[in-house]
Design a protein around this motif. Structure first.
Motif, PDB file in Angstrom:
ATOM      1  N   LEU A 128       0.830  -1.211   0.000  1.00 41.37           N
ATOM      2  CA  LEU A 128       0.000   0.000   0.000  1.00 41.37           C
ATOM      3  C   LEU A 128       0.862   1.258   0.000  1.00 41.37           C
ATOM      4  O   LEU A 128       0.511   2.257  -0.638  1.00 41.37           O
ATOM      5  CB  LEU A 128      -0.956  -0.005   1.194  1.00 41.37           C
ATOM      6  CG  LEU A 128      -2.146  -0.971   1.038  1.00 41.37           C
ATOM      7  CD1 LEU A 128      -2.947  -1.062   2.332  1.00 41.37           C
ATOM      8  CD2 LEU A 128      -3.058  -0.542  -0.115  1.00 41.37           C
ATOM      9  N   GLU A 129       1.985   1.188   0.691  1.00 43.55           N
ATOM     10  CA  GLU A 129       2.902   2.345   0.647  1.00 43.55           C
ATOM     11  C   GLU A 129       3.440   2.556  -0.758  1.00 43.55           C
ATOM     12  O   GLU A 129       3.556   3.683  -1.238  1.00 43.55           O
ATOM     13  CB  GLU A 129       4.072   2.126   1.611  1.00 43.55           C
ATOM     14  CG  GLU A 129       3.749   2.596   3.018  1.00 43.55           C
ATOM     15  CD  GLU A 129       4.740   2.060   4.037  1.00 43.55           C
ATOM     16  OE1 GLU A 129       5.788   1.501   3.637  1.00 43.55           O
ATOM     17  OE2 GLU A 129       4.430   2.186   5.234  1.00 43.55           O
ATOM     18  N   GLN A 130       3.756   1.466  -1.440  1.00 44.97           N
ATOM     19  CA  GLN A 130       4.322   1.582  -2.794  1.00 44.97           C
ATOM     20  C   GLN A 130       3.369   2.320  -3.733  1.00 44.97           C
ATOM     21  O   GLN A 130       3.811   2.985  -4.662  1.00 44.97           O
ATOM     22  CB  GLN A 130       4.626   0.196  -3.371  1.00 44.97           C
ATOM     23  CG  GLN A 130       5.887  -0.436  -2.818  1.00 44.97           C
ATOM     24  CD  GLN A 130       6.100  -1.805  -3.414  1.00 44.97           C
ATOM     25  OE1 GLN A 130       5.351  -2.729  -3.147  1.00 44.97           O
ATOM     26  NE2 GLN A 130       7.102  -1.941  -4.239  1.00 44.97           N
ATOM     27  N   ALA A 153      -5.624  -1.964  -6.803  1.00 46.23           N
ATOM     28  CA  ALA A 153      -5.510  -3.193  -7.619  1.00 46.23           C
ATOM     29  C   ALA A 153      -4.037  -3.495  -7.893  1.00 46.23           C
ATOM     30  O   ALA A 153      -3.602  -4.651  -7.841  1.00 46.23           O
ATOM     31  CB  ALA A 153      -6.294  -3.038  -8.918  1.00 46.23           C
ATOM     32  N   VAL A 154      -3.254  -2.451  -8.153  1.00 43.35           N
ATOM     33  CA  VAL A 154      -1.807  -2.657  -8.349  1.00 43.35           C
ATOM     34  C   VAL A 154      -1.199  -3.209  -7.045  1.00 43.35           C
ATOM     35  O   VAL A 154      -0.383  -4.132  -7.076  1.00 43.35           O
ATOM     36  CB  VAL A 154      -1.107  -1.342  -8.781  1.00 43.35           C
ATOM     37  CG1 VAL A 154       0.410  -1.513  -8.809  1.00 43.35           C
ATOM     38  CG2 VAL A 154      -1.615  -0.872 -10.143  1.00 43.35           C
ATOM     39  N   ALA A 155      -1.634  -2.675  -5.908  1.00 41.65           N
ATOM     40  CA  ALA A 155      -1.092  -3.146  -4.612  1.00 41.65           C
ATOM     41  C   ALA A 155      -1.425  -4.618  -4.371  1.00 41.65           C
ATOM     42  O   ALA A 155      -0.601  -5.360  -3.825  1.00 41.65           O
ATOM     43  CB  ALA A 155      -1.625  -2.285  -3.464  1.00 41.65           C
ATOM     44  N   ASP A 184       3.770   8.111 -11.588  1.00 48.78           N
ATOM     45  CA  ASP A 184       4.791   8.269 -10.538  1.00 48.78           C
ATOM     46  C   ASP A 184       4.981   6.958  -9.778  1.00 48.78           C
ATOM     47  O   ASP A 184       6.111   6.562  -9.464  1.00 48.78           O
ATOM     48  CB  ASP A 184       4.388   9.378  -9.550  1.00 48.78           C
ATOM     49  CG  ASP A 184       4.482  10.770 -10.178  1.00 48.78           C
ATOM     50  OD1 ASP A 184       5.096  10.903 -11.258  1.00 48.78           O
ATOM     51  OD2 ASP A 184       3.918  11.721  -9.591  1.00 48.78           O
ATOM     52  N   VAL A 185       3.847   6.299  -9.472  1.00 44.67           N
ATOM     53  CA  VAL A 185       3.925   5.020  -8.755  1.00 44.67           C
ATOM     54  C   VAL A 185       4.676   3.996  -9.598  1.00 44.67           C
ATOM     55  O   VAL A 185       5.623   3.346  -9.131  1.00 44.67           O
ATOM     56  CB  VAL A 185       2.494   4.492  -8.439  1.00 44.67           C
ATOM     57  CG1 VAL A 185       2.534   3.025  -8.021  1.00 44.67           C
ATOM     58  CG2 VAL A 185       1.840   5.338  -7.352  1.00 44.67           C
ATOM     59  N   LEU A 186       4.298   3.867 -10.862  1.00 43.45           N
ATOM     60  CA  LEU A 186       4.896   2.825 -11.707  1.00 43.45           C
ATOM     61  C   LEU A 186       6.385   3.077 -11.898  1.00 43.45           C
ATOM     62  O   LEU A 186       7.200   2.147 -11.900  1.00 43.45           O
ATOM     63  CB  LEU A 186       4.183   2.762 -13.063  1.00 43.45           C
ATOM     64  CG  LEU A 186       2.713   2.320 -12.979  1.00 43.45           C
ATOM     65  CD1 LEU A 186       2.054   2.376 -14.352  1.00 43.45           C
ATOM     66  CD2 LEU A 186       2.596   0.908 -12.387  1.00 43.45           C
ATOM     67  N   ARG A 187       6.739   4.354 -12.031  1.00 44.43           N
ATOM     68  CA  ARG A 187       8.147   4.693 -12.226  1.00 44.43           C
ATOM     69  C   ARG A 187       8.971   4.377 -10.980  1.00 44.43           C
ATOM     70  O   ARG A 187      10.150   4.066 -11.070  1.00 44.43           O
ATOM     71  CB  ARG A 187       8.271   6.178 -12.586  1.00 44.43           C
ATOM     72  CG  ARG A 187       9.582   6.528 -13.247  1.00 44.43           C
ATOM     73  CD  ARG A 187       9.695   7.978 -13.569  1.00 44.43           C
ATOM     74  NE  ARG A 187       8.767   8.416 -14.593  1.00 44.43           N
ATOM     75  CZ  ARG A 187       7.614   9.038 -14.376  1.00 44.43           C
ATOM     76  NH1 ARG A 187       7.212   9.328 -13.171  1.00 44.43           N
ATOM     77  NH2 ARG A 187       6.849   9.384 -15.372  1.00 44.43           N
ATOM     78  N   SER A 188       8.339   4.462  -9.826  1.00 47.12           N
ATOM     79  CA  SER A 188       9.094   4.267  -8.579  1.00 47.12           C
ATOM     80  C   SER A 188       9.285   2.789  -8.225  1.00 47.12           C
ATOM     81  O   SER A 188      10.077   2.460  -7.352  1.00 47.12           O
ATOM     82  CB  SER A 188       8.363   4.967  -7.423  1.00 47.12           C
ATOM     83  OG  SER A 188       7.188   4.239  -7.107  1.00 47.12           O
TER      84      SER A 188
END
Ligand SMILES: Nc1ncnc2c1ncn2[C@@H]1O[C@H](COP(=O)(O)OP(=O)(O)OP(=O)(O)O)[C@@H](O)[C@H]1O
Length: 265
Positions: A128-130, A153-155, A184-188
Motif C-alpha cells: 500500500l505504501e508503494q 488493484a496494483v497493490a 509516478d507510482v509505476l516509475r518508482s
C-alpha cells in the motif's frame, strides 16, 4: 546476459471458433525493463497477456510455442508459482477488489500463499505504501475513486511480490492527475513491467522500449521514441498520437525520466 523474466517463443494460438489470434510471437523481457505492448484493436495483446499466467494456452490443441517466466515454463504443473511470478492488473479494478476493506483485498493473495501474522501485515503495508494508499487501508474499496481503486488493484498484485507486473491499459478512465500519480507510482517500482496501452504518450513517458503487435505478430520491437517517430510503421498499424503531441519534444523534455505535463511540487 541475465535470464529473461519473460520469454515468449513462437507463441501461436487460435480461439475455439478457429480465429487465429497469435502467429508465432517471440518476446523477451529482461529484469528491470519497462516495456510497452502497443497495437491496434484486435491485434492480440490481451490474448498474449492471457498466456503469460496460463489463463489461455494450457493443454490447448490450438496453441503452439512456449512461455517461460524466469525460466519456469507456463504449464499446468507450475500454475500457482507462475501466477505468483506474473502479476496481472486488469483494466477494471473492480475485477480484483472484492473484500470489505482495502487491507483485506491486498492481504488476500499472500494469505492464500500461506503468509500470515506480522509478515502478512508487513507485505500489505509495504504494497500500500508503494502505491501511496497506506492511509486508505481500512476503507471499503467501493468508497474509493476509480483512480484510487486502480492503485489498490496494483497493490494487490505487488503484495504477491511478482517478478513481472503486467498492466492492461493502466491509464484508461483516469483523470490527468490520477494518470500522473499512477505514472509516478509505476516509475518508482523496482519491478519489471509489461504495459499494454493505447495511450502512446504514457508509453513514451514510462517505457523506454515498445513492442508493436499487429494481426497477431510482432511487427516492431525498438526504443519507444523510435517507434513513435516512425510514421510509416505508425500508419501501417493504425497507431496514432494525440493531436498536437510531438514525441520528439516530449522525449527532449525528459519523457521516460520524469512525467509529462502534470504540475509537480
Ligand atoms: N473469446 C474469443 N473467441 C474468438 N475470438 C476472440 C476471442 N477473444 C478475442 N478474439 C479475437 O482475437 C483477436 C485478438 O483479440 P485481443 O482481444 O487479443 O486483441 P487486443 O489487441 O487486446 O485488442 P484491444 O486493443 O481491442 O483490446 C481479435 O480478432 C478478437 O476478435
Amino acid at each position: 546476459m541475465s535470464t529473461p523474466v519473460l520469454e515468449v517463443s513462437g507463441l501461436a494460438f487460435a480461439y475455439p471458433d478457429g480465429h487465429q489470434a497469435l502467429f508465432g510471437v517471440d518476446l523477451h523481457v529482461h529484469p528491470g525493463e519497462r516495456v510497452a505492448l502497443l497495437g491496434p484493436n484486435g491485434a492480440g495483446k490481451t490474448t498474449l497477456v492471457l498466456h503469460l499466467n496460463g489463463i489461455l494456452g494450457l493443454d490447448d490443441a490450438n496453441a503452439a510455442g512456449s512461455v517461460r517466466v524466469s525460466g519456469l515454463p507456463v504449464e499446468r504443473a507450475n500454475l500457482a508459482e507462475v501466477r505468483r511470478r506474473v502479476g496481472v492488473v486488469f483494466q477494471d479494478p473492480d475485477d480484483q477488489l472484492f473484500m470489505g476493506t482495502v487491507r483485506a483485498d491486498v492481504a488476500f493473495g499472500p494469505a492464500n500463499l500461506g503468509v500470515k501474522g506480522a509478515a502478512l501485515d508487513r507485505r500489505v503495508e509495504h504494497a500500500l505504501e508503494q502505491v501511496g494508499m497506506a492511509e486508505f487501508a481500512d476503507r471499503p474499496p467501493h468508497h474509493l475513486s476509480f483512480g484510487q481503486r486502480r492503485r489498490v488493484a496494483v497493490a494487490t498484485v505487488l503484495a504477491m511480490e511478482p517478478e513481472i507486473l503486467v498492466l492492461d491499459e493502466p491509464s484508461s478512465n483516469l483523470d490527468p492527475a490520477s494518470r500522473r500519480e499512477l505514472a509516478d507510482v509505476l516509475r518508482s517500482l523496482d519491478v519489471t513491467v509489461l504495459m499494454v496501452t493505447h495511450d502512446l504518450p504514457y508509453a513514451l513517458e514510462l517505457c523506454p522500449r515498445a513492442v508493436v503487435l499487429s494481426q497477431g505478430q510482432v511487427v516492431a520491437d525498438d526504443a519507444t521514441i523510435e517507434i513513435l517517430t516512425d510514421d510509416s510503421l505508425m500508419a501501417a498499424h493504425r497507431l496514432e498520437l494525440p493531436w498536437g503531441f510531438d514525441p520528439r519534444t516530449a522525449a527532449a523534455l525528459g519523457a521516460g525520466t520524469r512525467p509529462l505535463g502534470g504540475a509537480r511540487g
